[in-house]
Design a protein around this motif. Structure first.
Motif, PDB file in Angstrom:
ATOM      1  N   ASP A 213       3.020 -21.519 -16.616  1.00  0.00           N
ATOM      2  CA  ASP A 213       3.061 -21.148 -15.210  1.00  0.00           C
ATOM      3  C   ASP A 213       2.297 -19.849 -14.979  1.00  0.00           C
ATOM      4  O   ASP A 213       1.523 -19.723 -14.029  1.00  0.00           O
ATOM      5  CB  ASP A 213       4.507 -21.012 -14.762  1.00  0.00           C
ATOM      6  N   GLU A 214       2.495 -18.894 -15.870  1.00  0.00           N
ATOM      7  CA  GLU A 214       1.801 -17.614 -15.751  1.00  0.00           C
ATOM      8  C   GLU A 214       0.295 -17.788 -15.927  1.00  0.00           C
ATOM      9  O   GLU A 214      -0.502 -17.051 -15.337  1.00  0.00           O
ATOM     10  CB  GLU A 214       2.340 -16.641 -16.806  1.00  0.00           C
TER      11      GLU A 214
ATOM     12  N   GLY B 224      -1.393 -20.228 -14.830  1.00  0.00           N
ATOM     13  CA  GLY B 224      -1.958 -20.896 -13.663  1.00  0.00           C
ATOM     14  C   GLY B 224      -1.875 -22.404 -13.659  1.00  0.00           C
ATOM     15  O   GLY B 224      -2.468 -23.054 -12.796  1.00  0.00           O
ATOM     16  N   TYR B 225      -1.135 -22.991 -14.605  1.00  0.00           N
ATOM     17  CA  TYR B 225      -0.984 -24.440 -14.647  1.00  0.00           C
ATOM     18  C   TYR B 225       0.173 -24.890 -13.748  1.00  0.00           C
ATOM     19  O   TYR B 225       1.131 -24.135 -13.526  1.00  0.00           O
ATOM     20  CB  TYR B 225      -0.710 -24.919 -16.073  1.00  0.00           C
ATOM     21  N   THR B 226       0.084 -26.109 -13.259  1.00  0.00           N
ATOM     22  CA  THR B 226       1.220 -26.743 -12.610  1.00  0.00           C
ATOM     23  C   THR B 226       2.010 -27.458 -13.700  1.00  0.00           C
ATOM     24  O   THR B 226       1.457 -28.288 -14.427  1.00  0.00           O
ATOM     25  CB  THR B 226       0.757 -27.757 -11.551  1.00  0.00           C
TER      26      THR B 226
ATOM     27  N   PRO C 122      -5.153 -26.662  -9.779  1.00  0.00           N
ATOM     28  CA  PRO C 122      -4.791 -26.339 -11.166  1.00  0.00           C
ATOM     29  C   PRO C 122      -4.493 -27.600 -11.966  1.00  0.00           C
ATOM     30  O   PRO C 122      -4.055 -28.617 -11.415  1.00  0.00           O
ATOM     31  CB  PRO C 122      -3.540 -25.461 -11.010  1.00  0.00           C
TER      32      PRO C 122
END
Length: 325
Positions: A25-26, A28-30, A4
């Motif tokens: 975060d939801e 899909g990122y770090t 990610p």
């Protein structure tokens, strides 16, 4: 599966951090966070995030200064910076872009808008990294296989990159020996490159050539440095040209032609100078014969090469010389 993308959020207000952190975060990122400028610079250097969301106004070091420092550091200069600001006055938005930002979003933040803007700039950054990686691989291959090459900025002749062999050859032939990024090519060569740029842009079938003679040639030596211009390695960088150079010897080249086309020594010598664009009268002076004798040699050369014109003979010779031994 690709890892990610990593996003660094820099904001001194916990509520802003919380809202963005949860949305990213939801998605899909770090997500990494920093609450002040010094911490942002440290995190960026350590983690090398794919993008930075940067608050413009923070106590101590503001976002504008953080961005300027990020762009001044080679390790972080390529990371896209999107400013988050409540300032909508034109001078503040201009300041954000002038500091190195690629975009800005206004507060109060709308997570969907931030995500959409981020995706655009992440895509642009990925394409830029891909092009840079391809260019790096090509340059590494040139260096590994012993090619003398350099990239030169046409406007001022600055050498942006060069192989070790290119640096040695330029030094040997009396041109700039400096390190890439600080050295410039000689004025004559730079002017020639500027004149040839239009031809390169028009897609010349053959790259233009430039010949440098050794400033203090060794007795009995006819070695010279031949430079070829090519379009840039990286798309869009038309102000920068790739220069590939090769040290050649007229006698060695003539011997190569003699062996390749079953010519006599004199025929090979004549063919070499034909390939260099010399007319019969000039060739006669060089090889110590009369123009009539050169013409007879050329007739035999045409027969052996199976061509009818001087241009065709020169093209075959040049093609063989470029292949090397």
């Amino acid at each position: 599966m690709n890892a990610p993308d990593v996003v660094l959020i820099v904001d001194d207000v916990p509520d802003n951090l919380s809202v963005l952190h949860d949305a990213l975060d939801e998605a899909g990122y770090t997500v990494l966070v920093a609450t002040h400028g010094e911490q942002a610079l440290q995190r960026a250097a350590q983690a090398q995030p794919d993008i930075i969301l940067l608050d413009a106004l923070m106590p101590g070091m503001d976002g504008f200064e953080v961005a300027r420092r990020l762009k001044a550091d080679a390790q972080t200069a390529a990371i896209p910076v999107v400013f988050m600001t409540g300032l909508t006055e034109t001078e503040h938005l201009v300041a954000a872009l002038a500091a190195g930002g690629v975009d800005y979003v206004t507060k109060p933040l709308k997570p969907a808008e931030v995500l959409a803007r981020m995706q655009v700039h992440l895509g642009t950054a990925r394409r830029a990294r891909s092009q840079a990686q391809q260019a790096l691989q090509a340059r590494s291959a040139l260096d590994a296989f012993g090619y003398a090459s350099m990239t030169v900025r046409v406007a001022d002749g600055r050498i942006l990159w060069q192989t070790a062999l290119a640096r040695r050859l330029l030094l040997a032939y009396g041109d700039s020996p400096g390190d890439a990024g600080s050295a410039t090519v000689g004025e004559t060569l730079r002017h020639w490159m500027a004149r040839q740029l239009d031809g390169v842009l028009q897609g010349l079938a053959e790259p233009p050539r430039w010949v440098l003679a050794a400033p203090q040639p060794v007795a009995g030596s006819d070695r010279r440095l031949v430079l070829h211009l090519h379009p840039p390695m990286e798309e869009g960088q038309w102000g920068e040209l790739l220069v590939v150079m090769r040290e050649e010897s007229g006698s060695a080249a003539a011997q190569l032609l003699r062996e390749a086309f079953a010519l006599t020594a004199k025929e090979a010598e004549v063919l070499f100078w034909v390939a260099q664009g010399k007319i019969n009268r000039d060739i006669a002076d060089i090889v110590g014969s009369s123009p009539a004798t050169v013409k007879k040699h050329l007739e035999r050369i045409h027969a052996k090469l199976g061509v009818e014109t001087r241009t065709a003979a020169a093209a075959l010779a040049l093609g063989r010389l470029r292949q090397g031994g």
